[in-house]
Design a protein around this motif. Structure first.
Motif, PDB file in Angstrom:
ATOM      1  N   CYS A   1       0.857  -1.185   0.000  1.00 40.76           N
ATOM      2  CA  CYS A   1       0.000   0.000   0.000  1.00 40.76           C
ATOM      3  C   CYS A   1       0.893   1.234   0.000  1.00 40.76           C
ATOM      4  O   CYS A   1       1.824   1.329   0.800  1.00 40.76           O
ATOM      5  CB  CYS A   1      -0.897  -0.024   1.237  1.00 40.76           C
TER       6      CYS A   1
ATOM      7  N   HIS B   1       0.512   3.033   3.315  1.00 42.72           N
ATOM      8  CA  HIS B   1       0.965   2.281   4.491  1.00 42.72           C
ATOM      9  C   HIS B   1       1.951   1.199   4.053  1.00 42.72           C
ATOM     10  O   HIS B   1       1.616   0.009   4.085  1.00 42.72           O
ATOM     11  CB  HIS B   1      -0.230   1.644   5.208  1.00 42.72           C
TER      12      HIS B   1
ATOM     13  N   CYS C   1      -8.487   1.666   5.177  1.00 41.60           N
ATOM     14  CA  CYS C   1      -7.851   1.884   3.874  1.00 41.60           C
ATOM     15  C   CYS C   1      -8.204   0.744   2.910  1.00 41.60           C
ATOM     16  O   CYS C   1      -7.999  -0.429   3.226  1.00 41.60           O
ATOM     17  CB  CYS C   1      -6.339   1.955   4.065  1.00 41.60           C
TER      18      CYS C   1
ATOM     19  N   THR D   1      -6.937  -0.065   0.020  1.00 42.15           N
ATOM     20  CA  THR D   1      -5.783  -0.788  -0.537  1.00 42.15           C
ATOM     21  C   THR D   1      -5.299  -1.842   0.439  1.00 42.15           C
ATOM     22  O   THR D   1      -5.006  -2.984   0.056  1.00 42.15           O
ATOM     23  CB  THR D   1      -4.633   0.187  -0.849  1.00 42.15           C
ATOM     24  N   CYS D   2      -5.238  -1.472   1.727  1.00 40.40           N
ATOM     25  CA  CYS D   2      -4.824  -2.442   2.738  1.00 40.40           C
ATOM     26  C   CYS D   2      -5.836  -3.576   2.821  1.00 40.40           C
ATOM     27  O   CYS D   2      -5.452  -4.727   3.003  1.00 40.40           O
ATOM     28  CB  CYS D   2      -4.666  -1.757   4.092  1.00 40.40           C
TER      29      CYS D   2
HETATM   30 ZN   LIG Z   1      -3.223   1.413   3.230  1.00 37.02          ZN
END
Ligand SMILES: [Zn+2]
Length: 61
Positions: A18, A21, A38, A40-41
């Motif tokens: 990510c 992160h 999030c 993407t996470c």
């Molecule tokens: Zn993320």
């Protein structure tokens, strides 16, 4: 059968991170390590989760 093998190999090569992160590791941090929901996470976590299920399905098989 060929398709199943193909999907396993694709998952093998994925090393996603990510951008926001980069230190998030679904294997170590799990679902609780996702910051601020999030997406993407979450995707990384899902990918990891599916990967584990594929691995165990493969073992059972
Ligand atoms: Zn993320």
């Amino acid at each position: 059968m060929f398709q199943f093998t193909y999907k396993l190999r694709v998952a093998e090569r994925v090393k996603a991170k990510c951008e926001r992160h980069p230190r998030y590791n679904p294997e170590r941090d799990g679902r609780g390590g996702i910051k601020g929901g999030c997406s993407t996470c979450f995707s990384l976590y899902d990918l990891h989760h599916v990967r584990l299920m594929l691995d165990s399905a493969h073992r059972d098989f």
